[in-house]
Enzyme design. Structure first.
Site, PDB file in Angstrom:
ATOM      1  N   GLU A   1       5.664   8.035 -18.460  1.00 28.30           N
ATOM      2  CA  GLU A   1       6.155   9.321 -18.478  1.00 28.30           C
ATOM      3  C   GLU A   1       7.172   9.286 -17.163  1.00 28.30           C
ATOM      4  OE1 GLU A   1       2.634   9.278 -20.563  1.00 28.30           O
ATOM      5  OE2 GLU A   1       3.093   8.755 -18.506  1.00 28.30           O
TER       6      GLU A   1
ATOM      7  N   GLU B   1      -1.359   6.864  -2.958  1.00 29.35           N
ATOM      8  CA  GLU B   1      -2.551   7.884  -2.130  1.00 29.35           C
ATOM      9  C   GLU B   1      -3.408   8.469  -3.218  1.00 29.35           C
ATOM     10  OE1 GLU B   1      -0.148   8.361   1.930  1.00 29.35           O
ATOM     11  OE2 GLU B   1      -0.648  10.024   0.878  1.00 29.35           O
TER      12      GLU B   1
ATOM     13  N   GLU C   1       9.313  -5.238  -9.736  1.00 34.21           N
ATOM     14  CA  GLU C   1       8.030  -4.923 -10.270  1.00 34.21           C
ATOM     15  C   GLU C   1       8.157  -4.417 -11.394  1.00 34.21           C
ATOM     16  OE1 GLU C   1       3.869  -2.284  -8.853  1.00 34.21           O
ATOM     17  OE2 GLU C   1       5.972  -2.188  -7.779  1.00 34.21           O
TER      18      GLU C   1
ATOM     19  N   GLY D   1      -0.721   9.609  -7.054  1.00 32.66           N
ATOM     20  CA  GLY D   1      -0.183   8.653  -7.984  1.00 32.66           C
ATOM     21  C   GLY D   1       1.258   8.290  -7.849  1.00 32.66           C
TER      22      GLY D   1
ATOM     23  N   ARG E   1     -10.637 -17.930 -40.498  1.00 29.46           N
ATOM     24  CA  ARG E   1     -11.582 -16.866 -40.721  1.00 29.46           C
ATOM     25  C   ARG E   1     -11.530 -16.634 -42.279  1.00 29.46           C
ATOM     26  NH1 ARG E   1     -15.288 -13.800 -42.408  1.00 29.46           N
ATOM     27  NH2 ARG E   1     -16.013 -11.954 -41.292  1.00 29.46           N
TER      28      ARG E   1
ATOM     29  N   ALA F   1       0.768  -1.136   0.132  1.00 21.95           N
ATOM     30  CA  ALA F   1       0.026   0.035   0.020  1.00 21.95           C
ATOM     31  C   ALA F   1       0.830   1.345   0.183  1.00 21.95           C
ATOM     32  CB  ALA F   1      -0.980  -0.025   1.177  1.00 21.95           C
TER      33      ALA F   1
ATOM     34  N   GLY G   1     -11.816  -8.110 -36.053  1.00 22.43           N
ATOM     35  CA  GLY G   1     -12.844  -7.439 -36.787  1.00 22.43           C
ATOM     36  C   GLY G   1     -14.169  -7.193 -35.622  1.00 22.43           C
TER      37      GLY G   1
END
Length: 379
Positions: free
Chosen positions: A367, A128, A242, A132, A268, A125, A339
């Site tokens: 970013e 917040e 991570e 971000g 297809r 955790a 499609g």
């Protein structure tokens, strides 16, 4: 074709593949629609030895240091076709390492083994509301009060947030900036702690994601992870693996979309022949395959650097960004090749397309990764 994997890696890969084929794929569509998977899947994964990879044997793990063992298992777990399931089942991989490395011995021995057995769930955790990627500005405050910390604040977008038993929580114990951040291990039954309702997301439906609330939450001081005000370093060290994991999720999401599109276009028919017979289709598939291979092999190289004891911050950030970009392009093209059927929830490419977007946000946005890379190359 890769020479990064040995026989042991392939044996563990086969175990993970069988686990996905027998325990997950028959049910994954239902779990996606339900927005969660059964809690007992953690126990089944623990029994199969899939949760202990990368953790010390003394704490019930399979052993540290073999990055490619984790890579092999991560690739096979993504064969579930559900990034949400992989994120939820793997929330221990971001929540538990700081506990295993820096928590007090008695806390480590109490907490880590049950999580690796799948009996308990661990989560991280940090994020917040309004915060971000700006981790250094987090507001959740922990004030020392005798042999406890009193915690006030909130967290959001927490994977496994609804049903985790243990949360590794970033809190502010000192002044402003990264130097005032600590990590506390908070249990769901501690007074003053509560979770919000499960958040509804664009993708990763099978993972439970929630807000957390701390209102004068009393946390024993021995639940401090590492030294006070040294939590930012632990958070940053956690980010490297991570981000590598997110790169793996990205190229595997792309791989699954490519495989589905390859099969579909060979079956297809349009204008009297399989659509794979059209040059434009073949070239799309060639581009997809090329991009995936490059993303995979570069990510493997980053893993090899980590295996060698290096700290490839720049390279892993590049791998994440490149793999995510490939993932978004390939899943988009897969939907296009399907499609109208690609827009239907009954096709796997629709899920993969939705799931792809979070990968450019989680673990540090695209970013933020570019800013990190810029600093590493001294721009």
């Amino acid at each position: 074709m890769s020479d990064y994997f040995n026989e042991t890696h392939q044996q563990v890969r086969a175990t993970a593949r069988k686990f996905i084929e027998t325990q997950v794929l028959p049910h994954i569509d239902d779990w996606e629609e339900a927005g969660e998977f059964p809690r007992d899947l953690y126990k089944k994964a623990g029994d199969a030895g899939l949760l202990g990879i990368g953790f010390p044997e003394a704490l019930g793990g399979i052993g540290e240091g073999d990055i490619f063992l984790k890579v092999a298992v991560s690739e096979e777990l993504m064969r579930s076709t559900s990034g949400g399931l992989v994120a939820g089942l793997g929330s221990l991989d971001i929540g538990l390492p700081p506990v295993a490395k820096w928590a007090k011995k008695e806390v480590r021995e109490q907490i880590v083994p049950p999580v690796l057995r799948g009996e308990k769930i661990a989560a991280l955790a940090v994020t917040e509301p309004g915060g971000g990627s700006d981790v250094a500005s987090l507001k959740t405050r922990a004030v020392r009060d005798g042999d406890h910390y009193i915690v006030n604040g909130s967290k959001t977008f927490i994977t496994s947030g609804v049903r985790a038993d243990h949360y590794t929580v970033a809190v502010r114990t000192g002044g402003e900036g990264h130097g005032g951040i600590s990590l506390l291990l908070i249990d769901r039954d501690m007074p003053g702690f509560s979770t919000g309702k499960k958040l509804r997301k664009m993708g990763w439906w099978a993972s439970d994601t929630a807000e957390l609330f701390f209102e004068d939450c009393r946390v024993p001081a021995d639940r401090l992870i590492g030294a006070e005000n040294a939590g930012f370093i632990a958070i940053m060290s956690n980010f490297l693996f991570e981000r590598l994991s997110l790169a793996i999720m990205a190229y595997m999401t792309a791989q699954l979309a490519y495989e589905a599109a390859l099969e579909y276009t060979q079956q297809r028919k349009a204008f009297g022949r399989n659509i794979a017979g059209f040059q434009v289709t073949r070239h799309k598939l060639v581009d997809m395959a090329t991009q995936i291979d490059v993303a995979r092999e570069y990510t493997y190289r980053c893993a090899a650097l980590m295996q060698a004891g290096k700290n490839p911050i720049k390279q892993v950030a590049m791998a994440k960004n490149f793999s995510v970009d490939v993932c978004e392009k390939v899943t988009r093209e897969a939907v296009q090749l399907f499609g109208g059927m690609g827009y239907m929830r009954e096709t796997v490419v629709e899920r993969l397309y939705r799931d792809s977007k979070i990968l450019s946000i989680g673990g540090g946005t695209t970013e933020i990764m570019k800013e990190l890379i810029a600093k590493q190359i001294k721009l």
